[in-house]
Design a protein around this motif. Structure first.
Motif, mmCIF file in Angstrom:
data_model
loop_
_atom_site.group_PDB
_atom_site.id
_atom_site.type_symbol
_atom_site.label_atom_id
_atom_site.label_comp_id
_atom_site.label_asym_id
_atom_site.label_seq_id
_atom_site.Cartn_x
_atom_site.Cartn_y
_atom_site.Cartn_z
ATOM 1 N N LYS A 17 39.768 -29.192 2.483
ATOM 2 C CA LYS A 17 38.336 -29.472 2.268
ATOM 3 C C LYS A 17 37.431 -28.246 2.385
ATOM 4 N N ASN A 18 37.843 -27.282 3.212
ATOM 5 C CA ASN A 18 36.986 -26.101 3.416
ATOM 6 C C ASN A 18 37.234 -25.007 2.365
ATOM 7 N N VAL A 19 38.059 -25.306 1.368
ATOM 8 C CA VAL A 19 38.371 -24.292 0.347
ATOM 9 C C VAL A 19 37.667 -24.632 -0.961
ATOM 10 N N LYS A 20 37.009 -23.627 -1.534
ATOM 11 C CA LYS A 20 36.348 -23.823 -2.823
ATOM 12 C C LYS A 20 37.102 -22.992 -3.858
ATOM 13 N N CYS A 21 37.468 -23.588 -4.986
ATOM 14 C CA CYS A 21 38.181 -22.829 -6.026
ATOM 15 C C CYS A 21 37.207 -22.360 -7.094
ATOM 16 N N ILE A 22 37.268 -21.086 -7.404
ATOM 17 C CA ILE A 22 36.446 -20.519 -8.478
ATOM 18 C C ILE A 22 37.419 -19.855 -9.452
ATOM 19 N N TYR A 23 37.307 -20.155 -10.717
ATOM 20 C CA TYR A 23 38.265 -19.624 -11.692
ATOM 21 C C TYR A 23 37.598 -18.563 -12.567
ATOM 22 N N VAL A 24 38.303 -17.470 -12.786
ATOM 23 C CA VAL A 24 37.806 -16.415 -13.666
ATOM 24 C C VAL A 24 38.895 -16.160 -14.696
ATOM 25 N N ARG A 25 38.529 -16.125 -15.948
ATOM 26 C CA ARG A 25 39.537 -15.914 -16.989
ATOM 27 C C ARG A 25 39.528 -14.447 -17.434
ATOM 28 N N CYS A 38 38.415 -8.186 -12.964
ATOM 29 C CA CYS A 38 37.675 -9.364 -13.458
ATOM 30 C C CYS A 38 37.176 -10.228 -12.295
ATOM 31 N N ALA A 39 37.854 -10.137 -11.139
ATOM 32 C CA ALA A 39 37.480 -10.984 -9.998
ATOM 33 C C ALA A 39 36.372 -10.355 -9.148
ATOM 34 N N GLN A 40 35.975 -9.134 -9.486
ATOM 35 C CA GLN A 40 34.988 -8.436 -8.638
ATOM 36 C C GLN A 40 33.697 -9.239 -8.407
ATOM 37 N N PRO A 41 33.108 -9.876 -9.444
ATOM 38 C CA PRO A 41 31.866 -10.612 -9.194
ATOM 39 C C PRO A 41 32.033 -11.729 -8.166
ATOM 40 N N VAL A 42 33.226 -12.272 -8.053
ATOM 41 C CA VAL A 42 33.464 -13.357 -7.093
ATOM 42 C C VAL A 42 33.768 -12.794 -5.704
ATOM 43 N N VAL A 43 34.524 -11.708 -5.664
ATOM 44 C CA VAL A 43 34.974 -11.145 -4.381
ATOM 45 C C VAL A 43 33.849 -10.382 -3.689
ATOM 46 N N GLY A 44 33.081 -9.615 -4.464
ATOM 47 C CA GLY A 44 32.000 -8.818 -3.877
ATOM 48 C C GLY A 44 32.549 -7.711 -3.001
ATOM 49 N N ASP A 45 31.797 -7.383 -1.949
ATOM 50 C CA ASP A 45 32.135 -6.215 -1.129
ATOM 51 C C ASP A 45 32.940 -6.616 0.112
#
Ligand code: G1P
Length: 210
Positions: A17-25, A38-45
């Protein structure tokens, strides 16, 4: 057989429940380094993990748990490595290790898929990484490398100029599910341990060999 409700609960439990999935193609197949970028915008710093799903590793505790525990102590990028045969160095990122400290080696260099005669060791990176966000800086700049692809390995090689990177020789059995034989071996190994089917499956395999 399981009941309907039990099966529904099992499916729902796949994502806690505490996990949110975000998909990047990744729109174009430009290499693993490009995919990570490609995952940089999601991961950030933030430091982050990379898990290559075709490297299936049976381990207790799971390899990523082993690596997160080491990360908490060492606070630097970590590469999951295993000994590979000399003939296989062409299939892996191979590290040049410094002086061993238990299961950890400081990485002094890393090369993507070297010819056995050029490989700096037999320590191959197998699909588990914890990386510092500084890697993105380098992935934006590396030129296409082995196979004309933007290689994560080349980004890590550049990262070595700024930060400490450790190779973590984990314990666990690894199946290369990117190959047909590896995929079959994984199915057999997991089938023979599965509480629901192990007995029948073992009988079936034994009957096939007669
Ligand atoms: C990728 C990486 C390589 C790594 C390997 C692990 O290669 O580029 O450095 O050792 O995964 O499986 P691939 O198997 O995608 O060719």
């Amino acid at each position: 057989m399981r009941g309907k409700h039990e099966m529904l609960a099992m499916v729902r439990d796949v994502v806690p429940k505490n996990v949110k999935c975000i998909y990047v193609r990744q729109q174009e197949a430009l290499g693993l380094g490009h995919a990570v970028l490609c995952a940089q915008p999601v991961v950030g710093d933030h430091p982050f993990a990379v898990i290559l799903a075709d490297d299936l590793i049976d381990a207790k505790p799971p390899v990523m748990k082993q690596m997160v525990d080491v990360y908490r102590r060492e606070r630097c990028s970590l590469l999951g490595v295993q000994q590979v045969s000399r003939a296989e160095t062409r299939q892996y990122g191979i590290v040049k290790p410094g002086r061993r400290e238990g299961i950890l080696y400081p990485v002094t260099a890393i090369v993507e898929k070297p010819h056995p005669s050029k490989a700096p060791s037999r320590l191959g990176v197998v699909g588990r990484y914890i990386l510092s966000p500084r890697i993105f800086h380098h992935l934006q700049r590396v030129k296409p490398g082995a196979g004309g692809e933007i290689q994560l390995t080349d980004g890590i090689a550049a990262l070595l100029g700024d930060e400490r990177v450790l190779a973590h020789q984990f314990t666990g059995v690894r199946y290369d599910c990117g190959s047909k034989l590896g995929y079959l071996k994984a199915n057999v190994a997991y089938g023979l341990k599965h509480p629901e089917v192990a007995r029948e499956f073992a009988k079936h395999l034994a009957a096939l060999r007669r």
